[in-house]
Every structure is written in structure tokens, then in C-alpha cells.
Design an enzyme around this catalytic site. Structure first.
Site, PDB file in Angstrom:
ATOM      1  N   TYR A 157       0.734  -1.215   0.141  1.00  0.00           N
ATOM      2  CA  TYR A 157       0.024   0.061   0.034  1.00  0.00           C
ATOM      3  C   TYR A 157       0.579   1.327  -0.006  1.00  0.00           C
ATOM      4  O   TYR A 157       0.592   2.123  -0.821  1.00  0.00           O
ATOM      5  CB  TYR A 157      -0.872  -0.001   1.290  1.00  0.00           C
ATOM      6  CG  TYR A 157      -1.682   1.101   1.458  1.00  0.00           C
ATOM      7  CD1 TYR A 157      -2.833   1.317   0.742  1.00  0.00           C
ATOM      8  CD2 TYR A 157      -1.374   2.171   2.456  1.00  0.00           C
ATOM      9  CE1 TYR A 157      -3.635   2.454   0.698  1.00  0.00           C
ATOM     10  CE2 TYR A 157      -2.218   3.336   2.533  1.00  0.00           C
ATOM     11  CZ  TYR A 157      -3.300   3.493   1.553  1.00  0.00           C
ATOM     12  OH  TYR A 157      -4.271   4.598   1.703  1.00  0.00           O
ATOM     13  N   LYS A 161       1.110   4.236  -2.907  1.00  0.00           N
ATOM     14  CA  LYS A 161       0.829   5.571  -2.624  1.00  0.00           C
ATOM     15  C   LYS A 161       1.863   6.668  -2.768  1.00  0.00           C
ATOM     16  O   LYS A 161       1.896   7.635  -3.395  1.00  0.00           O
ATOM     17  CB  LYS A 161       0.173   5.842  -0.931  1.00  0.00           C
ATOM     18  CG  LYS A 161      -1.009   5.053  -0.737  1.00  0.00           C
ATOM     19  CD  LYS A 161      -2.224   5.973  -1.735  1.00  0.00           C
ATOM     20  CE  LYS A 161      -3.312   5.358  -1.588  1.00  0.00           C
ATOM     21  NZ  LYS A 161      -4.368   5.770  -2.240  1.00  0.00           N
TER      22      LYS A 161
HETATM   23  P1  NAP Z   1     -13.464   2.808   1.224  1.00  0.00           P
HETATM   24  O1  NAP Z   1     -14.414   3.312   2.050  1.00  0.00           O
HETATM   25  O2  NAP Z   1     -12.974   1.618   1.184  1.00  0.00           O
HETATM   26  O3  NAP Z   1     -14.069   2.960  -0.178  1.00  0.00           O
HETATM   27  C1  NAP Z   1     -13.338   2.650  -1.540  1.00  0.00           C
HETATM   28  C2  NAP Z   1     -14.145   3.021  -2.622  1.00  0.00           C
HETATM   29  O4  NAP Z   1     -13.319   2.492  -3.774  1.00  0.00           O
HETATM   30  C3  NAP Z   1     -15.459   2.182  -2.894  1.00  0.00           C
HETATM   31  O5  NAP Z   1     -16.377   3.325  -3.567  1.00  0.00           O
HETATM   32  C4  NAP Z   1     -15.224   1.301  -3.712  1.00  0.00           C
HETATM   33  O6  NAP Z   1     -16.042   0.590  -4.390  1.00  0.00           O
HETATM   34  C5  NAP Z   1     -13.862   1.763  -4.757  1.00  0.00           C
HETATM   35  N1  NAP Z   1     -13.069   0.991  -5.491  1.00  0.00           N
HETATM   36  C6  NAP Z   1     -12.449  -0.168  -4.851  1.00  0.00           C
HETATM   37  N2  NAP Z   1     -11.660  -0.731  -5.831  1.00  0.00           N
HETATM   38  C7  NAP Z   1     -12.041  -0.236  -6.983  1.00  0.00           C
HETATM   39  C8  NAP Z   1     -11.911  -0.392  -8.471  1.00  0.00           C
HETATM   40  N3  NAP Z   1     -11.134  -1.471  -8.673  1.00  0.00           N
HETATM   41  N4  NAP Z   1     -12.454   0.046  -9.316  1.00  0.00           N
HETATM   42  C9  NAP Z   1     -13.351   1.033  -9.082  1.00  0.00           C
HETATM   43  N5  NAP Z   1     -13.639   1.405  -7.668  1.00  0.00           N
HETATM   44  C10 NAP Z   1     -12.985   0.799  -6.756  1.00  0.00           C
HETATM   45  O7  NAP Z   1     -12.110   3.687   0.975  1.00  0.00           O
HETATM   46  P2  NAP Z   1     -11.634   5.097   1.560  1.00  0.00           P
HETATM   47  O8  NAP Z   1     -11.212   4.956   3.126  1.00  0.00           O
HETATM   48  O9  NAP Z   1     -12.900   6.152   1.368  1.00  0.00           O
HETATM   49  O10 NAP Z   1     -10.474   5.455   1.063  1.00  0.00           O
HETATM   50  C11 NAP Z   1     -10.367   6.025  -0.376  1.00  0.00           C
HETATM   51  C12 NAP Z   1      -9.210   6.631  -1.168  1.00  0.00           C
HETATM   52  O11 NAP Z   1      -8.474   7.224   0.097  1.00  0.00           O
HETATM   53  C13 NAP Z   1      -8.154   5.494  -1.162  1.00  0.00           C
HETATM   54  O12 NAP Z   1      -7.392   5.755  -2.190  1.00  0.00           O
HETATM   55  C14 NAP Z   1      -7.569   5.278   0.224  1.00  0.00           C
HETATM   56  O13 NAP Z   1      -6.279   4.700  -0.087  1.00  0.00           O
HETATM   57  C15 NAP Z   1      -7.317   6.842   0.543  1.00  0.00           C
HETATM   58  N6  NAP Z   1      -6.955   7.009   2.048  1.00  0.00           N
HETATM   59  C16 NAP Z   1      -7.738   6.595   2.866  1.00  0.00           C
HETATM   60  C17 NAP Z   1      -7.612   6.964   4.027  1.00  0.00           C
HETATM   61  C18 NAP Z   1      -8.504   6.705   5.270  1.00  0.00           C
HETATM   62  O14 NAP Z   1      -8.163   6.865   6.411  1.00  0.00           O
HETATM   63  N7  NAP Z   1      -9.805   6.291   5.047  1.00  0.00           N
HETATM   64  C19 NAP Z   1      -6.262   7.346   4.405  1.00  0.00           C
HETATM   65  C20 NAP Z   1      -5.358   7.716   3.563  1.00  0.00           C
HETATM   66  C21 NAP Z   1      -5.679   7.618   2.396  1.00  0.00           C
HETATM   67  P3  NAP Z   1     -16.274  -0.800  -5.154  1.00  0.00           P
HETATM   68  O15 NAP Z   1     -15.886  -1.730  -3.998  1.00  0.00           O
HETATM   69  O16 NAP Z   1     -17.873  -0.987  -5.536  1.00  0.00           O
HETATM   70  O17 NAP Z   1     -15.641  -0.706  -6.647  1.00  0.00           O
END
Ligand code: NAP
Length: 256
Positions: A157, A161
């Protein structure tokens, strides 16, 4: 006060929930047309219906960011539906935790393809319309993990990133002649469905380690994205904006 985004067309990947949904909502509530992208059309439809219930112009599109053909079709469909694409938020990502000893090539490829190679396919697919847009913007959702910090179990991961940022800097240079800016937000720990899956012990530990003593909200990230997408940010490209409540600042636990 930023120039309104009313009338702009915004494509957000990973928008069915979590940070992407927050970004989609922020643009939709300000009058932009929003393409809600995820693999699950049911989840995307639910999100788009919620936005429409608030009077927004939003529609769900199923696509897989790991597949170039899927993303090319997606961009065609979004542009046909809304008349173009002005702003692209490449946000979809996954964060499975796997120890180095257990990590397989398949684990590595899935995370790198979903989080990093996806930036290429998303941008490539939207490029024909971005080139024609008045104020084209690309905003990647990276992370503090990899570019700034490390975390056991997230070697793949973290690599994905950090890779996003190398891609971003080169893309920013290559697309500057078209006035397309390419920037990234680096969230810390943000309360989403994906983060909740990591369990309450993780959440409590993280909250305690954040100087502002709370987890981030999806709106915290959306505000940063709105700024980078604004006309006022037209001279900012190839840059990162950390949104983490100060989590990366302490030199040791006593400093927090
Ligand atoms: P999340 O709640 O797990 O949501 C992930 C989203 O991505 C869902 O809508 C999922 O929908 C979609 N997705 C996953 N794989 C996909 C694919 N192959 N094609 C199209 N859509 C896809 O994640 P989140 O926490 O909101 O994180 C979103 C982003 O922020 C990510 O890039 C993550 O690395 C980054 N981030 C998050 C955090 C945090 O604390 N939450 C911190 C740093 C960075 P489907 O499964 O239906 O496709």
C-alpha cells in the site's frame, strides 16, 4: 470565496462510499454534475440517488479502475451524459493489511494496480475531454502512508501511494501545456467504511496519535480537493496537500 464549480463536470472514482462519496457530495452540493464511479453499480446508485434527493445532478457509473478498457468506456459514457469532463478525482483505492512474510505477488499487483496504475488509466481515459476543458483539474487521493510514513503490513500500500506521487509530478509536467493541473491530497486517518473495517482497536490507537485528537472526516478531505479543483488553484501543480490533523508532525509520542 472560491469561484463556484456550478456547471462543471466532475468524475470521482471510488465514490460509492467513504472519501470519494464525501468528495462527490461536496461538488454536487455546489452545483457541479457528478459521475459517481465504483465497481458496484448498486452502491453507486444509492449514493447518486442520495445526491439527487438533495437536488444535485449526479449519476452512478460502474467501472473498474484496474482495467484500461473499462475506464475508456466510462469516460465516453460520462462525457456523453454530461457534455464533457472538467475535473477528475482519482480516489478509488484499497488497503488490505498483509505481513511481508505472507505477501504474494498477487497481493502486490492487486494493490499497485488498484491504487497506482489506476491513476494512469483514469487520467488517460479522461484526457481528450480535459484537454478541451476551460480549467481542467486532476486530483489524486494518495496517503500519508508511503509518501511520509510507514506502517507494518502496508508495504505494498505504501509503495502504491508513493508511486502515485511520482506519477503525479511527471504527469503535471507533461500536461502543463494543456493547463491541466495534477495534484494530490494525502489524507491521514479518515473515518470511512474502509477504515472502520480495520477494527475499533486500530481506530482508538490512531485517534490518540493525532495531535488534533480526532479522526478526519470525509468533508475534511473534500474541502482540500475543492480547493485544488478551484480556478483559484490554477498556478498549483504537481503538489501535495497533507490533511491529517497533524499526525505526521510529532518527533516522538511525548511531542504529540
Ligand atoms: P473505502 O471506504 O473502502 O471506499 C473505497 C471506494 O473505492 C469504494 O467506492 C469502492 O467501491 C471503490 N473501489 C475499490 N476498488 C475499485 C476498483 N477496482 N475500481 C473502481 N472502484 C473501486 O475507502 P476510503 O477509506 O474512502 O479510501 C478512499 C481513498 O482514500 C483510497 O485511495 C485510500 O487509499 C485513500 N486513503 C484513505 C484513508 C482513510 O483513512 N480512510 C487514509 C489515506 C488514504 P467498489 O468496491 O464498489 O468498487
Amino acid at each position: 470565496m472560491l469561484t463556484p464549480v456550478e456547471g462543471k463536470v466532475v468524475l470521482v472514482t471510488g465514490a460509492s462510499r467513504g472519501i470519494g462519496k464525501g468528495i462527490a457530495r461536496a461538488f454536487a452540493h455546489r452545483g457541479a454534475a457528478v459521475a459517481v464511479v465504483s465497481r458496484s453499480i448498486e452502491a453507486g446508485d444509492t449514493c447518486a440517488a442520495e445526491l439527487r434527493a438533495d437536488g444535485a445532478n449526479a449519476e452512478a457509473f460502474a467501472a473498474d479502475v484496474t482495467e484500461a478498457a473499462s475506464m475508456n468506456q466510462l469516460a465516453e459514457r460520462v462525457a456523453a451524459r454530461f457534455g464533457g469532463i472538467d475535473i477528475v478525482c482519482a480516489n478509488a483505492g484499497i488497503f488490505p493489511n498483509v505481513s511481508l512474510e505472507a505477501m504474494t505477488g498477487e497481493d502486490w499487483d492487486l494493490v499497485l494496480n488498484t491504487n497506482a496504475r489506476s491513476a494512469l488509466f483514469t487520467l488517460q481515459a479522461c484526457l481528450p475531454w480535459l484537454k478541451r476543458a476551460m480549467a481542467p483539474r486532476v486530483i489524486l487521493t494518495s496517503s500519508i502512508t508511503g509518501p511520509i510514513t510507514g506502517y507494518a503490513g502496508w508495504a505494498h500500500y505504501a509503495a502504491s501511494k508513493a508511486a502515485q506521487l511520482g506519477f503525479m509530478r511527471s504527469a503535471a509536467l507533461e500536461l502543463a501545456p494543456y493547463r491541466i493541473t495534477v495534484n494530490a491530497v494525502l489524507p491521514g486517518n479518515v473515518m470511512t467504511e474502509g477504515l472502520a473495517d480495520l477494527g475499533s482497536e486500530y481506530l482508538t490507537k490512531m485517534e490518540a496519535s493525532i495531535p488534533l485528537k480526532r479522526l478526519g472526516t470525509v468533508d475534511d478531505i473534500a474541502w482540500a480537493v475543492l480547493f485544488l479543483a478551484s480556478e483559484e488553484a490554477s498556478f498549483i501543480t504537481g503538489q501535495t496537500l497533507v490533511v491529517d490533523g497533524g499526525q505526521v508532525l510529532p518527533e516522538n509520542q511525548d511531542a504529540a
